[in-house]
Design an enzyme around this catalytic site. Structure first.
Site, PDB file in Angstrom:
ATOM      1  N   GLY A 162       5.664  11.371   2.971  1.00  0.00           N
ATOM      2  CA  GLY A 162       6.002  11.827   4.322  1.00  0.00           C
ATOM      3  C   GLY A 162       5.917  10.677   5.294  1.00  0.00           C
ATOM      4  N   LYS A 209       4.709   4.166 -10.138  1.00  0.00           N
ATOM      5  CA  LYS A 209       3.459   4.016  -9.379  1.00  0.00           C
ATOM      6  C   LYS A 209       2.307   3.650 -10.314  1.00  0.00           C
ATOM      7  CE  LYS A 209       4.915   7.339  -5.862  1.00  0.00           C
ATOM      8  NZ  LYS A 209       4.903   8.773  -5.526  1.00  0.00           N
ATOM      9  N   GLU A 228      13.781  15.843  -3.052  1.00  0.00           N
ATOM     10  CA  GLU A 228      15.068  15.328  -2.601  1.00  0.00           C
ATOM     11  C   GLU A 228      16.200  16.124  -3.241  1.00  0.00           C
ATOM     12  OE1 GLU A 228      15.197  11.096  -3.155  1.00  0.00           O
ATOM     13  OE2 GLU A 228      13.116  10.937  -2.471  1.00  0.00           O
ATOM     14  N   ASP A 266       9.120   8.433 -11.253  1.00  0.00           N
ATOM     15  CA  ASP A 266       8.470   7.998 -10.011  1.00  0.00           C
ATOM     16  C   ASP A 266       6.975   7.759 -10.264  1.00  0.00           C
ATOM     17  OD1 ASP A 266       8.480   7.995  -6.826  1.00  0.00           O
ATOM     18  OD2 ASP A 266       6.813   9.257  -7.466  1.00  0.00           O
ATOM     19  N   GLU A 320       0.824  -1.218   0.000  1.00  0.00           N
ATOM     20  CA  GLU A 320       0.000   0.000   0.000  1.00  0.00           C
ATOM     21  C   GLU A 320       0.855   1.264   0.000  1.00  0.00           C
ATOM     22  OE1 GLU A 320      -2.805   1.806  -0.806  1.00  0.00           O
ATOM     23  OE2 GLU A 320      -3.853   0.167   0.188  1.00  0.00           O
ATOM     24  N   GLY A 327      11.663  20.660   1.963  1.00  0.00           N
ATOM     25  CA  GLY A 327      11.769  19.220   2.224  1.00  0.00           C
ATOM     26  C   GLY A 327      10.801  18.396   1.392  1.00  0.00           C
ATOM     27  N   VAL A 345       2.303   3.440  -3.340  1.00  0.00           N
ATOM     28  CA  VAL A 345       1.589   4.437  -4.145  1.00  0.00           C
ATOM     29  C   VAL A 345       0.655   5.259  -3.267  1.00  0.00           C
ATOM     30  CG1 VAL A 345       0.120   4.856  -6.161  1.00  0.00           C
ATOM     31  CG2 VAL A 345       1.532   2.790  -6.081  1.00  0.00           C
TER      32      VAL A 345
HETATM   33  N1  LIG Z   1       9.671   9.078   2.178  1.00  0.00           N
HETATM   34  C1  LIG Z   1       8.410   8.978   1.770  1.00  0.00           C
HETATM   35  O1  LIG Z   1       7.611   9.895   1.983  1.00  0.00           O
HETATM   36  C2  LIG Z   1       7.934   7.742   1.070  1.00  0.00           C
HETATM   37  C3  LIG Z   1       6.596   7.689   0.635  1.00  0.00           C
HETATM   38  C4  LIG Z   1       6.119   6.531   0.010  1.00  0.00           C
HETATM   39  C5  LIG Z   1       6.980   5.472  -0.184  1.00  0.00           C
HETATM   40  N2  LIG Z   1       8.289   5.565   0.225  1.00  0.00           N
HETATM   41  C6  LIG Z   1       9.154   4.419  -0.035  1.00  0.00           C
HETATM   42  O2  LIG Z   1       9.570   3.853   1.192  1.00  0.00           O
HETATM   43  C7  LIG Z   1      10.900   3.364   1.055  1.00  0.00           C
HETATM   44  C8  LIG Z   1      11.796   4.026   2.089  1.00  0.00           C
HETATM   45  O3  LIG Z   1      11.808   5.433   1.869  1.00  0.00           O
HETATM   46  P1  LIG Z   1      12.495   6.448   2.890  1.00  0.00           P
HETATM   47  O4  LIG Z   1      12.112   7.807   2.428  1.00  0.00           O
HETATM   48  O5  LIG Z   1      12.192   6.046   4.285  1.00  0.00           O
HETATM   49  O6  LIG Z   1      14.042   6.187   2.565  1.00  0.00           O
HETATM   50  P2  LIG Z   1      15.323   6.712   3.382  1.00  0.00           P
HETATM   51  O7  LIG Z   1      14.941   7.798   4.304  1.00  0.00           O
HETATM   52  O8  LIG Z   1      16.375   6.949   2.370  1.00  0.00           O
HETATM   53  O9  LIG Z   1      15.739   5.448   4.277  1.00  0.00           O
HETATM   54  C9  LIG Z   1      16.279   4.280   3.753  1.00  0.00           C
HETATM   55  C10 LIG Z   1      16.715   3.395   4.910  1.00  0.00           C
HETATM   56  O10 LIG Z   1      17.177   2.148   4.387  1.00  0.00           O
HETATM   57  C11 LIG Z   1      18.499   1.899   4.808  1.00  0.00           C
HETATM   58  N3  LIG Z   1      19.188   1.271   3.685  1.00  0.00           N
HETATM   59  C12 LIG Z   1      19.233   1.687   2.394  1.00  0.00           C
HETATM   60  N4  LIG Z   1      19.952   0.820   1.648  1.00  0.00           N
HETATM   61  C13 LIG Z   1      20.370  -0.150   2.477  1.00  0.00           C
HETATM   62  C14 LIG Z   1      21.173  -1.303   2.312  1.00  0.00           C
HETATM   63  N5  LIG Z   1      21.671  -1.631   1.129  1.00  0.00           N
HETATM   64  N6  LIG Z   1      21.387  -2.082   3.385  1.00  0.00           N
HETATM   65  C15 LIG Z   1      20.894  -1.741   4.595  1.00  0.00           C
HETATM   66  N7  LIG Z   1      20.128  -0.659   4.829  1.00  0.00           N
HETATM   67  C16 LIG Z   1      19.876   0.134   3.786  1.00  0.00           C
HETATM   68  C17 LIG Z   1      19.094   3.249   5.177  1.00  0.00           C
HETATM   69  O11 LIG Z   1      20.118   3.050   6.144  1.00  0.00           O
HETATM   70  P3  LIG Z   1      20.870   4.302   6.847  1.00  0.00           P
HETATM   71  O12 LIG Z   1      19.832   4.891   7.777  1.00  0.00           O
HETATM   72  O13 LIG Z   1      21.986   3.687   7.581  1.00  0.00           O
HETATM   73  O14 LIG Z   1      21.272   5.233   5.737  1.00  0.00           O
HETATM   74  C18 LIG Z   1      17.868   3.961   5.740  1.00  0.00           C
HETATM   75  O15 LIG Z   1      17.692   3.640   7.099  1.00  0.00           O
HETATM   76  C19 LIG Z   1      11.296   3.637  -0.401  1.00  0.00           C
HETATM   77  O16 LIG Z   1      10.981   2.497  -1.184  1.00  0.00           O
HETATM   78  C20 LIG Z   1      10.406   4.792  -0.775  1.00  0.00           C
HETATM   79  O17 LIG Z   1      10.182   4.866  -2.167  1.00  0.00           O
HETATM   80  C21 LIG Z   1       8.767   6.677   0.842  1.00  0.00           C
END
Ligand SMILES: NC(=O)c1ccc[n+]([C@@H]2O[C@H](COP(=O)([O-])OP(=O)(O)OC[C@H]3O[C@@H](n4cnc5c(N)ncnc54)[C@H](OP(=O)(O)O)[C@@H]3O)[C@@H](O)[C@H]2O)c1
Length: 440
Positions: free
Chosen positions: A313, A215, A200, A211, A139, A197, A142
């Site tokens: 977020g 989706k 990115e 992106d 979920e 913010g 997207v």
């Molecule tokens: N941010 C949003 O608003 C949002 C919304 C919808 C979906 N998503 C999806 O949710 C997922 C996570 O997004 P995010 O924004 O939370 O990403 P993020 O802030 O970049 O966090 C990624 C996390 O994964 C860890 N990581 C990355 N590569 C790794 C590896 N090879 N081995 C071990 N740990 C690893 C990082 O470790 P470190 O902490 O040590 O760097 C970090 O803790 C993505 O698929 C994104 O597309 C995000």
């Protein structure tokens, strides 16, 4: 679960492994640490975090989460026999895909927010989950908090989705809103999104539409029961739009939005595309502004349905992950409903954009001299493109140039491309500033 290991009921809890503790992973880890008892009420057993995989052991983390759970060794999470459900929130393909595959291959369930993995490999992973009796829920991939995946999985629209049109990238919607409301240039609106913010440091995949295409691939695959790959989706970003386009759009009664569109067009074919589009300013999607997302379904029985909410977020995305987690956990404790409709059927063809018809908005800079409009009209006429309206404005007297804005009736994309090639070759046409499709 490995042979001989106790299951959740004998053990008295459901073990959860978390991959990634960034923006979303931190929200999920905190929620599991703080709201365990609330989740227990809905699930029947407590949910216990068993390990959290990160890349950088030295980074400072939330004080609300037990730091002894954090590891940089994937085996600590993936090979822990007390992990029943893996939540993947690392993003990207490299580490995430093998981790998801390995977990499903073990017959354990996965919750992920990874649109890239689901767009490129979703059909195979879902088939694997089914074969192993596991669940794969996504979920959060997207629309953040908007329950669009479950709407499609559960057939909320009642019958076939004839068309879906969506605003599913908050970064670009924020930029387009600033450009429309304040007349900002693209670069300024992007810098502002980064400062807030909402974008990115490397906003490439948002700005160029990738992106949204990931989706859309996930949504179209679910909506039409047929794998739609991201490569088959025509994709155009927003970097070429100018404040002038927004002014003309407004004068003509339109808004400009980056739309993700999927439609059934008969003969087993789909129209699936991502591009900036003119939409009537009184349409519901035209009013979706800022970082908000919305998905609009047209279905034969439910009519028009709009799902609207925060698309990204930590908070909204965490809520989507938790709702998937609760559903998977309830299934493990025997409280769950039936598996959702997860297996795509086979092959609809995505019709190439060249074979589709649209109305267009064209903005051209031309020499300010007699006969220019007639020359342009002749080229369009020869390509069977009929003009719906023309606006001509003097822009720069010293340069001797004027701006012409044309809207057309429906025409074939390939014909428009040929015609714009010929227009560019005309001496009197200095530049084709913009070509934007009109979504009706
Ligand atoms: N941010 C949003 O608003 C949002 C919304 C919808 C979906 N998503 C999806 O949710 C997922 C996570 O997004 P995010 O924004 O939370 O990403 P993020 O802030 O970049 O966090 C990624 C996390 O994964 C860890 N990581 C990355 N590569 C790794 C590896 N090879 N081995 C071990 N740990 C690893 C990082 O470790 P470190 O902490 O040590 O760097 C970090 O803790 C993505 O698929 C994104 O597309 C995000």
């Amino acid at each position: 679960v490995s042979k001989g290991a106790a299951g959740p009921t004998e053990r008295g809890f459901i073990g959860v492994g978390l991959l990634g503790m960034g923006v979303v992973g931190t929200g999920v880890a905190e929620a599991l640490s703080i709201h365990g008892s609330f989740l227990q009420e809905s699930v029947g057993l407590p949910l216990k975090l068993q390990g959290i995989l990160v890349r950088d052991a030295g980074r400072s983390r939330s004080a609300l989460v037990d730091s002894s759970l954090i590891t940089t060794q994937s085996k600590d999470v993936l090979e822990n026999p007390e992990v029943d459900i893996v939540i993947e929130l690392m993003g990207g393909e490299d580490a995430a895909l093998p981790a998801i595959r390995g977990t499903l291959a073990d017959g354990r369930s996965v919750v992920t927010g990874n649109k890239e993995v689901m767009a490129k490999h979703g059909a195979g992973l879902l088939a694997m989950a089914r074969a192993k009796g596991a669940s794969l829920k996504f979920e959060a991939a997207v629309g953040g908090a908007i329950p669009v995946i479950s709407a499609l999985e559960r057939g909320v629209t009642g019958a076939r989705v004839r068309a879906l049109r969506a605003i599913i990238n908050g970064t670009t919607n924020y930029i387009l809103t600033r450009m429309a409301v304040e007349g900002m240039a693209f670069e300024d609106a992007l810098s502002d999104a980064q400062a807030q913010g909402y974008a990115e440091a490397d906003p490439g995949n948002d700005i160029n539409g990738t992106d949204a295409a990931y989706k859309l691939a996930v949504l179209a695959t679910l909506a039409y029961g047929s794998p739609v790959s991201p490569e088959s989706i025509y994709c155009e970003g927003i970097g070429h739009l100018t404040p002038r386009d927004f002014r003309y759009a407004h004068d003509l009664g339109y808004a400009i939005k980056l739309l993700a569109i999927a439609k059934e067009i008969g003969d087993g074919e789909l129209d699936v595309r991502v591009h900036p589009a003119f939409i009537a300013s009184d349409a519901q999607l035209a009013k979706v502004d800022g970082v908000y997302n919305a998905v609009q379904f047209d279905s034969d029985s439910a009519g028009e349905l709009l799902l609207y909410g925060r698309g990204a977020g930590s908070g909204p995305t965490t809520s989507a992950v938790l709702s998937d987690l609760i559903e998977v956990a309830r299934r493990l404790t025997g409280h769950g409903g039936p598996q959702s409709r997860q297996t795509p059927g086979t092959g609809s063809r995505v019709r190439p954009i060249d074979e589709l018809d649209f109305r267009y908005y064209l903005r051209l800079t031309v020499s300010d001299q007699p006969g220019v409009l007639a020359a342009i009209a002749r080229i369009l006429g020869d390509a069977s493109i009929s003009i719906a309206s023309v606006i001509q404005q003097e822009v720069d007297e010293t340069a001797g140039s004027a701006e012409i804005v044309i809207t057309t009736h429906r025409a074939r994309e390939s014909a428009l491309r040929d015609a714009t090639g010929k227009l560019t070759a005309l001496d009197v046409v200095r530049e084709i500033g913009s070509i934007i499709r009109v979504e009706e």
